[in-house]
Design a protein around this motif. Structure first.
Motif, PDB file in Angstrom:
ATOM      1  N   THR A  46       0.824  -1.201   0.000  1.00 17.46           N
ATOM      2  CA  THR A  46       0.000   0.000   0.000  1.00 17.46           C
ATOM      3  C   THR A  46       0.863   1.257   0.000  1.00 17.46           C
ATOM      4  OG1 THR A  46      -1.502  -1.282   1.373  1.00 17.46           O
ATOM      5  CG2 THR A  46      -1.987   1.049   1.122  1.00 17.46           C
ATOM      6  N   VAL A  47       1.883   1.256   0.866  1.00 18.88           N
ATOM      7  CA  VAL A  47       2.735   2.441   0.947  1.00 18.88           C
ATOM      8  C   VAL A  47       3.446   2.674  -0.389  1.00 18.88           C
ATOM      9  CG1 VAL A  47       4.794   3.386   2.047  1.00 18.88           C
ATOM     10  CG2 VAL A  47       3.061   2.285   3.432  1.00 18.88           C
ATOM     11  N   TYR A  48       3.965   1.589  -0.956  1.00 19.22           N
ATOM     12  CA  TYR A  48       4.665   1.701  -2.236  1.00 19.22           C
ATOM     13  C   TYR A  48       3.761   2.314  -3.303  1.00 19.22           C
ATOM     14  CZ  TYR A  48       7.186   0.363  -6.417  1.00 19.22           C
ATOM     15  OH  TYR A  48       7.850   0.404  -7.604  1.00 19.22           O
ATOM     16  N   VAL A  49       2.554   1.741  -3.418  1.00 17.29           N
ATOM     17  CA  VAL A  49       1.639   2.214  -4.463  1.00 17.29           C
ATOM     18  C   VAL A  49       1.284   3.675  -4.236  1.00 17.29           C
ATOM     19  CG1 VAL A  49      -0.711   1.981  -5.331  1.00 17.29           C
ATOM     20  CG2 VAL A  49       0.714  -0.030  -5.065  1.00 17.29           C
ATOM     21  N   ASN A  50       1.028   4.036  -2.961  1.00 19.06           N
ATOM     22  CA  ASN A  50       0.640   5.418  -2.699  1.00 19.06           C
ATOM     23  C   ASN A  50       1.766   6.393  -2.986  1.00 19.06           C
ATOM     24  OD1 ASN A  50      -2.053   5.413  -2.085  1.00 19.06           O
ATOM     25  ND2 ASN A  50      -1.683   4.664  -0.023  1.00 19.06           N
ATOM     26  N   ILE A  51       3.001   5.983  -2.695  1.00 22.73           N
ATOM     27  CA  ILE A  51       4.121   6.882  -2.976  1.00 22.73           C
ATOM     28  C   ILE A  51       4.284   7.067  -4.473  1.00 22.73           C
ATOM     29  CG2 ILE A  51       6.630   7.090  -2.921  1.00 22.73           C
ATOM     30  CD1 ILE A  51       6.608   6.027  -0.132  1.00 22.73           C
ATOM     31  N   PHE A  52       4.347   5.960  -5.214  1.00 24.26           N
ATOM     32  CA  PHE A  52       4.694   6.097  -6.630  1.00 24.26           C
ATOM     33  C   PHE A  52       3.536   6.558  -7.490  1.00 24.26           C
ATOM     34  CE2 PHE A  52       8.451   3.856  -5.322  1.00 24.26           C
ATOM     35  CZ  PHE A  52       9.404   4.503  -6.076  1.00 24.26           C
ATOM     36  N   ARG A  53       2.289   6.302  -7.046  1.00 27.63           N
ATOM     37  CA  ARG A  53       1.183   6.821  -7.838  1.00 27.63           C
ATOM     38  C   ARG A  53       1.070   8.331  -7.704  1.00 27.63           C
ATOM     39  NH1 ARG A  53      -4.593   4.255  -8.005  1.00 27.63           N
ATOM     40  NH2 ARG A  53      -4.522   4.777  -5.810  1.00 27.63           N
TER      41      ARG A  53
ATOM     42  N   PHE B 118      20.590   4.743 -19.297  1.00 26.67           N
ATOM     43  CA  PHE B 118      19.536   3.936 -19.918  1.00 26.67           C
ATOM     44  C   PHE B 118      18.907   3.016 -18.870  1.00 26.67           C
ATOM     45  CE2 PHE B 118      18.186  -0.075 -21.769  1.00 26.67           C
ATOM     46  CZ  PHE B 118      17.260   0.362 -22.698  1.00 26.67           C
ATOM     47  N   TRP B 119      19.786   2.350 -18.098  1.00 25.77           N
ATOM     48  CA  TRP B 119      19.260   1.399 -17.108  1.00 25.77           C
ATOM     49  C   TRP B 119      18.616   2.119 -15.947  1.00 25.77           C
ATOM     50  CZ3 TRP B 119      18.184  -3.294 -18.350  1.00 25.77           C
ATOM     51  CH2 TRP B 119      18.862  -3.860 -19.439  1.00 25.77           C
ATOM     52  N   ARG B 120      19.186   3.286 -15.585  1.00 24.74           N
ATOM     53  CA  ARG B 120      18.557   4.035 -14.498  1.00 24.74           C
ATOM     54  C   ARG B 120      17.165   4.501 -14.923  1.00 24.74           C
ATOM     55  NH1 ARG B 120      22.257   8.593 -13.245  1.00 24.74           N
ATOM     56  NH2 ARG B 120      23.813   7.738 -14.638  1.00 24.74           N
ATOM     57  N   ALA B 121      17.044   4.943 -16.173  1.00 27.93           N
ATOM     58  CA  ALA B 121      15.727   5.359 -16.670  1.00 27.93           C
ATOM     59  C   ALA B 121      14.773   4.175 -16.670  1.00 27.93           C
ATOM     60  CB  ALA B 121      15.852   5.937 -18.069  1.00 27.93           C
ATOM     61  N   SER B 122      15.290   2.989 -17.058  1.00 33.65           N
ATOM     62  CA  SER B 122      14.433   1.802 -17.047  1.00 33.65           C
ATOM     63  C   SER B 122      13.950   1.516 -15.635  1.00 33.65           C
ATOM     64  CB  SER B 122      15.186   0.579 -17.560  1.00 33.65           C
ATOM     65  OG  SER B 122      15.837   0.871 -18.747  1.00 33.65           O
ATOM     66  N   ILE B 123      14.868   1.600 -14.675  1.00 29.47           N
ATOM     67  CA  ILE B 123      14.477   1.334 -13.286  1.00 29.47           C
ATOM     68  C   ILE B 123      13.400   2.333 -12.849  1.00 29.47           C
ATOM     69  CG2 ILE B 123      15.284   1.334 -10.896  1.00 29.47           C
ATOM     70  CD1 ILE B 123      18.003   0.365 -11.972  1.00 29.47           C
ATOM     71  N   GLY B 124      13.613   3.619 -13.193  1.00 30.80           N
ATOM     72  CA  GLY B 124      12.618   4.628 -12.828  1.00 30.80           C
ATOM     73  C   GLY B 124      11.262   4.310 -13.433  1.00 30.80           C
ATOM     74  N   LEU B 125      11.248   3.954 -14.720  1.00 33.86           N
ATOM     75  CA  LEU B 125       9.979   3.639 -15.384  1.00 33.86           C
ATOM     76  C   LEU B 125       9.329   2.415 -14.751  1.00 33.86           C
ATOM     77  CD1 LEU B 125      10.948   4.244 -19.103  1.00 33.86           C
ATOM     78  CD2 LEU B 125       9.105   5.376 -17.896  1.00 33.86           C
ATOM     79  N   VAL B 126      10.145   1.406 -14.405  1.00 33.68           N
ATOM     80  CA  VAL B 126       9.595   0.198 -13.792  1.00 33.68           C
ATOM     81  C   VAL B 126       8.984   0.531 -12.439  1.00 33.68           C
ATOM     82  CG1 VAL B 126      10.219  -2.004 -12.733  1.00 33.68           C
ATOM     83  CG2 VAL B 126      11.092  -1.440 -14.983  1.00 33.68           C
ATOM     84  N   LEU B 127       9.728   1.283 -11.609  1.00 32.76           N
ATOM     85  CA  LEU B 127       9.228   1.622 -10.276  1.00 32.76           C
ATOM     86  C   LEU B 127       7.903   2.361 -10.378  1.00 32.76           C
ATOM     87  CD1 LEU B 127      12.464   2.841  -8.460  1.00 32.76           C
ATOM     88  CD2 LEU B 127      11.246   0.698  -8.119  1.00 32.76           C
ATOM     89  N   TYR B 128       7.824   3.309 -11.340  1.00 38.43           N
ATOM     90  CA  TYR B 128       6.632   4.129 -11.472  1.00 38.43           C
ATOM     91  C   TYR B 128       5.462   3.312 -12.014  1.00 38.43           C
ATOM     92  CZ  TYR B 128       3.665   7.917 -13.219  1.00 38.43           C
ATOM     93  OH  TYR B 128       2.624   8.759 -13.477  1.00 38.43           O
ATOM     94  N   THR B 129       5.694   2.608 -13.136  1.00 42.09           N
ATOM     95  CA  THR B 129       4.590   1.929 -13.810  1.00 42.09           C
ATOM     96  C   THR B 129       4.053   0.763 -12.995  1.00 42.09           C
ATOM     97  OG1 THR B 129       5.752   2.480 -15.832  1.00 42.09           O
ATOM     98  CG2 THR B 129       3.874   1.034 -16.038  1.00 42.09           C
ATOM     99  N   SER B 130       4.937   0.088 -12.232  1.00 44.60           N
ATOM    100  CA  SER B 130       4.459  -1.096 -11.525  1.00 44.60           C
ATOM    101  C   SER B 130       3.407  -0.731 -10.482  1.00 44.60           C
ATOM    102  CB  SER B 130       5.620  -1.849 -10.888  1.00 44.60           C
ATOM    103  OG  SER B 130       6.401  -0.984 -10.137  1.00 44.60           O
ATOM    104  N   ALA B 131       3.447   0.499  -9.955  1.00 46.30           N
ATOM    105  CA  ALA B 131       2.408   0.899  -9.005  1.00 46.30           C
ATOM    106  C   ALA B 131       1.039   0.872  -9.676  1.00 46.30           C
ATOM    107  CB  ALA B 131       2.690   2.291  -8.456  1.00 46.30           C
ATOM    108  N   PHE B 132       0.991   1.303 -10.943  1.00 49.35           N
ATOM    109  CA  PHE B 132      -0.289   1.311 -11.662  1.00 49.35           C
ATOM    110  C   PHE B 132      -0.696  -0.110 -12.058  1.00 49.35           C
ATOM    111  CE2 PHE B 132       1.335   5.521 -11.983  1.00 49.35           C
ATOM    112  CZ  PHE B 132       0.220   6.321 -11.860  1.00 49.35           C
ATOM    113  N   ILE B 133       0.302  -0.894 -12.522  1.00 52.39           N
ATOM    114  CA  ILE B 133       0.018  -2.280 -12.894  1.00 52.39           C
ATOM    115  C   ILE B 133      -0.546  -3.025 -11.686  1.00 52.39           C
ATOM    116  CG2 ILE B 133       1.067  -4.456 -13.645  1.00 52.39           C
ATOM    117  CD1 ILE B 133       1.361  -2.668 -15.871  1.00 52.39           C
ATOM    118  N   CYS B 134       0.057  -2.770 -10.515  1.00 51.77           N
ATOM    119  CA  CYS B 134      -0.401  -3.416  -9.282  1.00 51.77           C
ATOM    120  C   CYS B 134      -1.886  -3.155  -9.068  1.00 51.77           C
ATOM    121  CB  CYS B 134       0.418  -2.896  -8.107  1.00 51.77           C
ATOM    122  SG  CYS B 134      -0.269  -3.289  -6.508  1.00 51.77           S
ATOM    123  N   GLU B 135      -2.308  -1.906  -9.229  1.00 53.85           N
ATOM    124  CA  GLU B 135      -3.713  -1.579  -8.999  1.00 53.85           C
ATOM    125  C   GLU B 135      -4.615  -2.259 -10.011  1.00 53.85           C
ATOM    126  OE1 GLU B 135      -3.299  -0.775  -5.988  1.00 53.85           O
ATOM    127  OE2 GLU B 135      -5.011   0.563  -6.146  1.00 53.85           O
TER     128      GLU B 135
END
Lengths: 215, 299
Positions: free
Chosen positions: A52-59, A85-102
């Motif tokens: 929950t905390v993760y999703v709320n932070i990144f959303r 490139f990889w740092r950007a990928s990590i950022g995109l993954v961290l951000y998008t996974s919060a939405f995918i989770c929901e």
């Protein structure tokens, strides 16, 4: 047309960067998002809270800020020298996974209660209930929103170009250096994205048709 | 969340869950501890890097930046709501040509990335066509076109989701098309869609951060500026953390508002048998995903 043909190398490199970034981030975010969704419905309170905390932070954080962190703040910690490139990928993954989770969690909500109850009656553990019974049905019912999330991710990769990843969003800068009409050049970029979205849409329809559950 | 996915834990399950909980907390705390350790090792906790927060001038700079962010957000939010309403009406119109135009516009702006849209406005239209659009208006118009198109889809979905009996009954009572829309369909659709609309407004607020890339002086821009000040010790990590807290707080306030409205409005008989809050959340996530994806129109 000249703008496109004269600079085809630029466009090819840019869109290749977009596709690479997209593929990496799409796979990563699907995996992490699904794991997080599992956390959020698990019987362990600590994991639920973490999810929950993760999703709320990144959303609630702009993707630009996430990438800002990755671009400027991460090197200060001197953890490991990863290319941007990889740092950007990590950022995109961290951000998008919060939405995918929901989205996945909402899919889990669509599975009738009886399914989980029946599998529990058969003696399945939580892990088995999830992986064998609930999850396969849940993922089928959220194919359209999941693909839409991925399309949004594809468009979001352009933000990485704002932090100097070789990416289609950065084509304009090179174009104006070469003295071409930026407006026309950017219209081609827009068209490129419309074209890139088509295969995803086809995949979405195909999967949706094949996997639609009869309930 | 309902507990239907697992039984109420017995003694063994409680022990096991406890164990997993301990391991989970150790892992999470371990990651946090590692980050804090890196903070300490690289000297990010030095008082010199944090004192800037107490400088009144810098507080004013940040306040001004926050004002710029909120200004862009407020104007873009109002404009996108108007844009969405107009084009949703266009897409629901009975005239084919109006429907065609609106559909094309909405689908086009949903399909291209917002950043590219902002670039087109800022670099393309300004330099290519000689029309001068400031960074502020590029951000606002870009947000309006993109989020307005998304909202148009949301409005349309809301009206289409109503039972057909509603409009049929209204027509049977002799109301005209406009009356059916404004007196019968829209009030219900808006009520159902309010949480989704507010979630989309959170997206507008978050997307104002894109202004940073075209150097609109909003929060992130000032963060970059402050973070590169040698006199302050270049505290970019610290500034970014403060900005993140500001953004998260603003978005949580907006989402809290939408949760509140949702709870007020979800007393409709149609809420499902399970936890209505979770159901509404899920439906919302799906709808937003659909509207933002801009991919396939629902078949």
């Amino acid at each position: 047309m000249n703008v496109l043909l004269d600079n085809i190398d630029l466009y090819a490199r840019g869109f290749l960067g977009t596709i690479e970034l997209f593929v990496v981030a799409a796979i990563g975010s699907l995996v992490l998002g699904t794991i997080l969704a599992g956390f959020r419905v698990s019987p362990v309170p600590v994991l639920r809270t973490f999810g929950t905390v993760y999703v709320n932070i990144f959303r609630n954080t702009p993707l630009t800020l996430v990438l800002f962190f990755m671009a400027f703040a991460y090197p200060r910690l001197e953890i490991a020298d990863i290319s941007f490139f990889w740092r950007a990928s990590i950022g995109l993954v961290l951000y998008t996974s919060a939405f995918i989770c929901e989205v996945v969690r909402s899919g889990i909500n669509t599975v009738p209660v009886g399914q989980a109850e029946a599998s529990r009656a058969l003696g399945f553990t939580f892990g088995l209930t999830m992986s064998q019974v609930v999850f396969p049905q849940a993922i089928r019912s959220v194919v359209p929103p999941l693909t839409n999330m991925q399309i949004a991710l594809l468009k979001n990769t352009t933000i990485a170009a704002g932090f100097s990843v070789v990416e289609s969003g950065g084509i304009y800068a090179a174009l104006s250096e070469r003295g071409y009409n930026v407006f026309v050049g950017l219209m081609w970029v827009a068209l490129g994205f419309i074209i890139l979205v088509v295969p995803l849409t086809l995949l979405q329809r195909n999967l949706d048709r094949r996997w639609r559950t009869a309930r | 969340m309902t507990a239907v996915l697992y039984d109420i834990p017995g003694p063994r399950a409680r022990v096991r869950n406890g164990a997993i909980g301990v391991v989970g907390s150790v892992v999470v705390l371990g990651i946090i501890a590692f980050v804090l350790y890196r903070f300490a090792v690289t000297g990010q906790f030095d008082a010199r890097l944090w004192t800037w927060i107490t400088y009144v001038n810098i507080q004013y700079i940040l306040l001004g930046a926050l004002g710029n962010t909120l200004l862009a957000f407020a104007v873009a939010a109002v404009l996108s709501l108007a844009f969405g309403a107009v084009f949703a009406a266009g897409r629901l119109s009975d005239r084919a040509w109006l429907r065609g135009i609106s559909t094309t516009i909405v689908e086009f702006f949903r399909a291209i990335p917002l950043l590219v849209l902002i670039f087109i406005l800022f670099f393309g239209v300004s330099r290519g066509l000689g029309l001068n659009i400031t960074a502020y208006w590029s951000v606002v118009i870009g947000l309006m076109l993109y989020n307005g198109s998304v909202l148009a889809e949301v409005f349309r979905a809301g009206v289409n989701a109503l039972p057909t009996g509603q409009s049929e009954a209204a027509y049977a009572l002799g109301l005209r098309k406009t009356q059916v829309m404004t007196n019968v369909l829209l009030p219900q659709a808006l009520r159902n869609m309010l949480p989704t609309i507010l979630s989309q407004l959170v997206v507008v607020l978050k997307d104002t951060a894109l202004g940073f890339i075209i150097l609109y002086p909003e929060l992130l821009y000032q963060a970059r500026f402050l973070g590169s000040q040698g006199q302050l010790g270049a505290p970019i990590l610290q500034v970014a953390m403060v900005i993140a807290v500001i953004y998260i707080a603003m978005c949580l306030i907006l989402s809290g508002l939408s949760k509140l409205l949702e709870r007020r409005l979800s007393r409709s008989p149609r809420s499902g048998p399970t936890d209505p809050q979770a159901m509404a959340d899920g439906a919302n996530a799906v709808l937003i995903a659909h509207a933002q994806g801009g991919g396939a129109p629902a078949i």
